[in-house]
Design a protein around this motif. Sequence first.
Motif, short mmCIF file in Angstrom:
data_model
loop_
_atom_site.label_atom_id
_atom_site.label_comp_id
_atom_site.label_asym_id
_atom_site.label_seq_id
_atom_site.Cartn_x
_atom_site.Cartn_y
_atom_site.Cartn_z
N ALA A 120 49.34 34.90 21.47
CA ALA A 120 50.30 35.05 22.57
C ALA A 120 50.07 36.36 23.32
N LEU A 121 49.81 37.43 22.57
CA LEU A 121 49.64 38.75 23.20
C LEU A 121 48.43 38.77 24.13
N PHE A 122 47.28 38.34 23.59
CA PHE A 122 46.08 38.41 24.42
C PHE A 122 46.11 37.38 25.55
N ALA A 123 46.72 36.22 25.28
CA ALA A 123 46.84 35.21 26.35
C ALA A 123 47.75 35.74 27.45
N THR A 124 48.80 36.48 27.06
CA THR A 124 49.70 37.08 28.05
C THR A 124 48.96 38.07 28.93
N LEU A 125 48.17 38.93 28.29
CA LEU A 125 47.41 39.93 29.05
C LEU A 125 46.45 39.25 30.02
N LEU A 126 45.73 38.23 29.50
CA LEU A 126 44.80 37.51 30.36
C LEU A 126 45.54 36.80 31.49
N GLY A 127 46.68 36.20 31.13
CA GLY A 127 47.49 35.49 32.12
C GLY A 127 47.99 36.43 33.21
N LEU A 128 48.43 37.63 32.82
CA LEU A 128 48.91 38.61 33.79
C LEU A 128 47.80 39.01 34.74
N PHE A 129 46.64 39.29 34.16
CA PHE A 129 45.49 39.72 34.96
C PHE A 129 45.12 38.64 35.98
N LEU A 130 44.92 37.40 35.48
CA LEU A 130 44.56 36.29 36.37
C LEU A 130 45.66 36.03 37.38
N GLY A 131 46.89 36.05 36.90
CA GLY A 131 48.03 35.74 37.76
C GLY A 131 48.16 36.70 38.92
N PHE A 132 48.02 38.00 38.64
CA PHE A 132 48.13 38.99 39.71
C PHE A 132 47.00 38.82 40.72
N LEU A 133 45.81 38.58 40.20
CA LEU A 133 44.65 38.40 41.08
C LEU A 133 44.88 37.22 42.03
N VAL A 134 45.26 36.09 41.44
CA VAL A 134 45.46 34.88 42.23
C VAL A 134 46.62 35.06 43.21
N ALA A 135 47.68 35.72 42.74
CA ALA A 135 48.86 35.92 43.60
C ALA A 135 48.50 36.77 44.81
N VAL A 136 47.70 37.81 44.60
CA VAL A 136 47.32 38.68 45.72
C VAL A 136 46.46 37.91 46.72
N VAL A 137 45.53 37.12 46.20
CA VAL A 137 44.68 36.32 47.09
C VAL A 137 45.54 35.35 47.90
N ARG A 138 46.41 34.61 47.19
CA ARG A 138 47.20 33.58 47.87
C ARG A 138 48.16 34.18 48.88
N SER A 139 48.82 35.30 48.52
CA SER A 139 49.77 35.85 49.47
C SER A 139 49.06 36.55 50.62
N SER A 140 47.88 37.11 50.35
CA SER A 140 47.11 37.70 51.45
C SER A 140 46.75 36.62 52.46
N TYR A 141 46.37 35.47 51.94
CA TYR A 141 46.04 34.37 52.82
C TYR A 141 47.27 33.93 53.61
N ASP A 142 48.37 33.74 52.90
CA ASP A 142 49.60 33.27 53.56
C ASP A 142 50.07 34.23 54.65
N MET A 143 49.98 35.53 54.37
CA MET A 143 50.56 36.50 55.29
C MET A 143 49.63 36.87 56.44
N ASN A 144 48.33 36.84 56.18
CA ASN A 144 47.42 37.40 57.19
C ASN A 144 46.54 36.39 57.90
N ILE A 145 46.30 35.25 57.29
CA ILE A 145 45.27 34.37 57.83
C ILE A 145 45.81 33.01 58.24
N LYS A 146 46.75 32.49 57.44
CA LYS A 146 47.28 31.17 57.72
C LYS A 146 47.81 31.07 59.16
N GLY A 147 47.36 30.08 59.88
CA GLY A 147 47.87 29.84 61.22
C GLY A 147 47.40 30.82 62.27
#
Lengths: 243, 247
Positions: A36-63
Amino acid sequence: MEQFFKNLGESFYNNLIYQDRWLQLLEGLGLTLLIALFATLLGLFLGFLVAVVRSSYDMNIKGKHKKGFGVFLIKFLNVICNIYITVIRGTPVLIQVMIMYFIIFGEAQNGTLAAILSFGINSGAYVAEIVRSGIMSIDKGQFEASRSIGFNYSSTMIHIILPQALKNVLPALGNEFIVLLKETSVAGYAATHELTYVGNLIRSRTYEAFFPLISVAVIYLVIVIILSWLLKVFERRLRNSDH
Amino acid sequence: MITDKELLIKVDKLEKKFDDLEVLKGIDLEIDKGDVIVIIGASGSGKSTFLRCLNLLEEPTGGKIYFEGVDITDPKVDINLHRQKMGMVFQQFNLFPHMTVLKNMTLGPIKLLKQSKEEAEKNAMALLERVGLADRADAYPSQLSGGQKQRVAIVRALAMNPDVLLFDEPTSALDPEMVGEVLDVMKSLAKEGMTMAVVTHEMGFAREVGTQVIFIDEGVIVEQNEPNEFFENPQSPRLKDFLSKVL
């Protein structure tokens, strides 16, 4: 009545004391927490990365009609992230664990690593959506103020947006970690001797379900209660920092 | 007083479209060092959009903006470097709520201007002293009144030692009794020769400290003049109409 208690005592002994079975359960718990501990760390890392990409796209590029390599890169990464989230959220975690262990790892001996990777990758998809909602909840003025000072996009994210977003989504993240901890109960399918697996193993040896399964349930419950309490303390400390 | 005029910002046929909506339809303006340009106009006239185009918070869809001789609308220009020299103050303050007042003010100087923590804090404290908020250095924005927040926002911009300050309706979100304290800070800056571009509804401020007043309507500069002439002798019917409503 006397007979009942006698049976109960015997059952308790057989299932938890005999052959140090309580110790096996504790070892299982250790492995559960490790995964659980290491999966959480990996999940946080991946999650933040993906979230930044997706929100960057939504805020700056979409439309918008923007060009350039950076725009292309974000668009490309955004497609990858969308596929990742769709696939992970669209398939059962048990199947993901089994695919990781039997296909990707090819039944190599390291079931624990397979479990950590699959739960981490799984959790990342959920964390990504949680963090993204946190980023999108931050007032646009915060971006503008930071950019007007001269910070570039990534410094703005790191110093201004993510700290505020994280604070906003901490309860949801805490919930995700608790879910993750309990989900590791299927890691036994990757030949991992985690808590649930050990409990079930004892049940299959003693042909008695009550003590092994209830013990396992109680252990999960206690861990989750402790985790919830820690999260509450952590949340309160964060909140105190800005009144 | 500055006698030799030195051009700081030159705006050349600036246009801004949001999809099909044309907000700015070709604006020309020159801002010299030490100028206090006050921009007025009805809501929806494009005055805020114009101001936000000056530091490219809104990207112009046409025309050019020269800042200190450099065309900052050129995509090859690193706008972040130029923004460091163009401070901005917002209607909604936009202080960073997770940082103390002092941290709000020192983040930019430390990270971008590479000042030491001690140096940045010393400068910040001097600025806070100046606006009467030195005792609130360790407070968080949520503990401040609106007027205090806006004064902090002004000194946060000043901490970067900018060449021009852009004000986007700095007093519009304030309770009436707090407008004065913010305007006083702005007036003292103007007296010291700070170059400012101010979008505001405060006609008294425009008259008192403006070097030029600009009236924007439907995306164009309808009238531009020095304050006395602007208010006493408006030429266009649209400005007359506007002034009759706000004065």
